[in-house]
Design an enzyme around this catalytic site. Structure first.
Site, short mmCIF file in Angstrom:
data_model
loop_
_atom_site.label_atom_id
_atom_site.label_comp_id
_atom_site.label_asym_id
_atom_site.label_seq_id
_atom_site.Cartn_x
_atom_site.Cartn_y
_atom_site.Cartn_z
N SER A 58 -0.35 -5.02 4.56
CA SER A 58 -0.42 -5.50 5.94
C SER A 58 -0.17 -4.35 6.90
CB SER A 58 0.64 -6.59 6.17
OG SER A 58 0.74 -6.91 7.55
N LYS A 81 4.49 24.81 -2.07
CA LYS A 81 5.94 24.78 -2.27
C LYS A 81 6.28 25.50 -3.57
CE LYS A 81 9.88 21.76 -3.16
NZ LYS A 81 10.35 20.38 -3.40
N THR A 105 12.00 14.12 -5.59
CA THR A 105 11.59 13.35 -6.77
C THR A 105 10.94 12.01 -6.45
OG1 THR A 105 13.86 12.51 -6.91
CG2 THR A 105 13.30 14.39 -8.31
N ILE A 123 7.72 3.90 4.64
CA ILE A 123 8.70 4.97 4.86
C ILE A 123 7.99 6.25 5.26
CG2 ILE A 123 10.49 6.37 3.76
CD1 ILE A 123 11.40 3.56 4.27
N GLY A 163 0.84 -1.20 0.00
CA GLY A 163 0.00 0.00 0.00
C GLY A 163 0.87 1.25 0.00
N ILE A 176 8.06 10.95 -4.93
CA ILE A 176 6.66 10.79 -5.31
C ILE A 176 6.49 10.99 -6.81
CG2 ILE A 176 4.35 11.82 -5.07
CD1 ILE A 176 4.97 12.19 -2.09
N LEU A 217 9.74 2.69 -4.38
CA LEU A 217 11.07 2.33 -3.90
C LEU A 217 11.53 0.96 -4.35
CD1 LEU A 217 10.89 3.79 -0.27
CD2 LEU A 217 11.88 4.83 -2.32
N VAL A 263 7.97 9.43 4.61
CA VAL A 263 8.54 10.74 4.89
C VAL A 263 8.62 11.61 3.64
CG1 VAL A 263 9.89 9.93 6.85
CG2 VAL A 263 10.91 9.91 4.58
#
Length: 495
Positions: free
Chosen positions: A39, A78, A342, A45, A13, A344, A331, A47
């Site tokens: 799960s 941003k 970069t 991660i 997910g 996302i 990832l 972040v």
């Protein structure tokens, strides 16, 4: 749509998994069944809190209401990244989403600025950049115009975990099935090696035709099951660890990310509306974990809200991000440190690339080859852009920075740097997400001053050129009067 690919199974997910689920269900609707396995026992991660402007296109295509998105994810605007201490300690510059000045004909603004600067112009390149001017004043507003002089490109800072949850609700409402469970075994076809099903600890088997590996750095499907090779780039980008910790928000929310170079790596500060995101990226070759943790915690500018988390990683890419009937997204496809936000975007571009090449009646090897070639070039151009920040520096205060200055770099990057040094010219690859203005700002910000400029900049007299520069400067400053303080904009817009 009569397709042999009727069932898409997403393993994992998080941001990657739910971006994938939401997009493919939106585009293919009832023509495909989408099931996502995740799960609650496996952490994410989570972040990746800073983005680049193409995220707007993704959100708009999904039909996300921007006001709801900003509120749900505690997002802020941003406009840029402020790089501090990168050239040398005490220095700073901005990499904005805008562009200095405006291209005149086919010739970049930097050529005219260089000649003007040699003849009395005192303003920096950034003084001609609306995004930079808005950052200095902490302002923002939406500007509807086709005139590039007045455009204010932007992205977001947001809570990535909340973004995943936001997309999950949308995807499930559209018909995506979520299955809770841990994958224990991967069933493959004995002849082709293609995946046929994922077996959970419960014994349940989830069959599919096409599988997305969104299992993060574990690379459960691509790397562990199919044995796909991983290309290591740590000889160029030696950072392999990060500590991450949230802290209390500032009284005023800045419309930019801060990247602060330290003795062995760099620290991020990302302003959200409910907290700040902080982290330190470093190399274990030059600094131990305890020292890095202390360096981060002593350099927080607001009180910490939790204990810091350590993240270990290996910079590089999975050589075949599409292998057989498995595509790595996020990832699992590779890791590049988040210096230019970069992470996302690579999820988004991988999904859009797959969408364009989505299998019809069968999984076509030509599409797999094309997908992998485009992914390779995209990863490599981002890699080179990140290396640029490190290798062009004037720091001499630590072994880390001294070693980086003398390392060999990819030939294509070396050619780009030399071309800019010689003639202020910038060359881009087709799949480079960072265009001329980005390379210009980082190369100039890191201290490269070109030796020459394009002859087109000599076609005006010096007084004429300085007059044009003055008018461009005035035009760039004009929209500031229409802008609101950043927090005031967020308050009004999300009401």
């Amino acid at each position: 749509m009569t397709s042999g690919v009727r069932k898409l199974v997403i393993a994992g997910g998080g941001t990657a998994g739910w971006m994938a689920a939401a997009l493919f269900k939106k585009v293919l609707a009832d023509n495909i069944e989408v099931e996502l396995i995740e799960s609650e026992d496996i952490g994410i991660i989570g972040v990746g809190e800073a983005t680049i402007p193409p995220i707007q296109t993704f959100n708009q295509y999904l039909g996300l209401d921007e006001k709801a998105f900003l509120k749900e994810t505690h997002a802020s605007i941003k406009l840029a990244i402020r790089f501090e201490n990168w050239k040398q300690e005490g220095s700073s510059y901005y990499h904005t989403f805008g562009a200095p000045g405006a291209t005149l004909g086919f010739v970049g603004f930097q050529h005219y600025w260089l000649r003007a600067a040699q003849n009395g112009l005192t303003q920096s390149l950034w003084d001609f950049d609306l995004n930079y001017l808005a950052c200095l004043e902490g302002k923002f507003n939406k500007i509807q115009t086709d005139n590039p002089v007045y455009q204010l490109p932007y992205a977001y800072h947001f809570d990535a975990t909340l973004y995943g949850q936001f997309l999950r609700r949308m995807a499930e409402n559209a018909g995506v099935k979520r299955t809770e469970g841990t994958i224990e075994h991967v069933k493959q076809n004995a002849t082709t090696g293609f995946l046929e099903a994922l077996q959970l600890k419960s014994g349940e088997q989830i069959a599919g035709d096409l599988f997305l590996d969104c299992t993060g750095m574990r690379g459960l499907l691509l790397q562990k099951t199919l044995g796909t090779e991983y290309e290591d780039w740590s000889h160029w980008l030696c950072a392999d660890r990060a500590w991450a910790v949230p802290s209390q928000r500032h009284e005023h929310t800045a419309p930019f990310t801060r990247s602060i170079a330290r003795s062995t790596g760099w620290q991020w500060r990302i302003p959200l509306t409910h907290r700040n995101g902080n982290g330190l990226v470093y190399s274990s070759k030059y600094m131990d974990d305890d020292t890095a943790r202390e360096l981060l915690m002593t350099n927080l500018d607001t009180p910490a809200l939790d204990e810091p988390r350590k993240i270990s990683f290996r910079t590089g890419r999975t050589v075949k991000q599409w292998s057989k009937n498995v595509i790595g997204i996020g990832l699992s496809s590779g890791f590049l440190e988040p210096l230019e936000s970069t992470s996302i975007h690579l999820i988004q571009s991988g999904l859009v690339r797959l969408l364009k090449m989505f299998p019809h009646k069968e999984i076509n090897p030509s599409m797999e080859t094309m997908y992998n070639a485009e992914s390779k070039e995209e990863f490599e151009t981002i890699r080179d852009f990140i290396i640029l920040h490190y290798v062009v520096n004037e720091r001499d205060d630590s072994e880390f920075w001294r070693d980086i200055k003398t390392m060999s770099i990819p030939a294509r990057l070396e050619q780009k740097i030399n071309a800019f040094k010689d003639t202020a010219t910038i060359f881009n690859e087709q799949n480079d997400i960072f265009r001329d203005a980005s390379w210009l700002q980082v190369m100039a910000g890191q201290g490269i001053m070109p030796r020459d400029h394009h002859p087109a900049a000599n076609t005006q007299t010096v007084p004429q050129l300085l007059d044009v520069m003055g008018k461009v400067l005035q035009a760039k400053q004009q929209p500031l009067t229409q802008m609101l303080p950043h927090d005031e904009f967020l308050k009004r817009f999300t009401q």
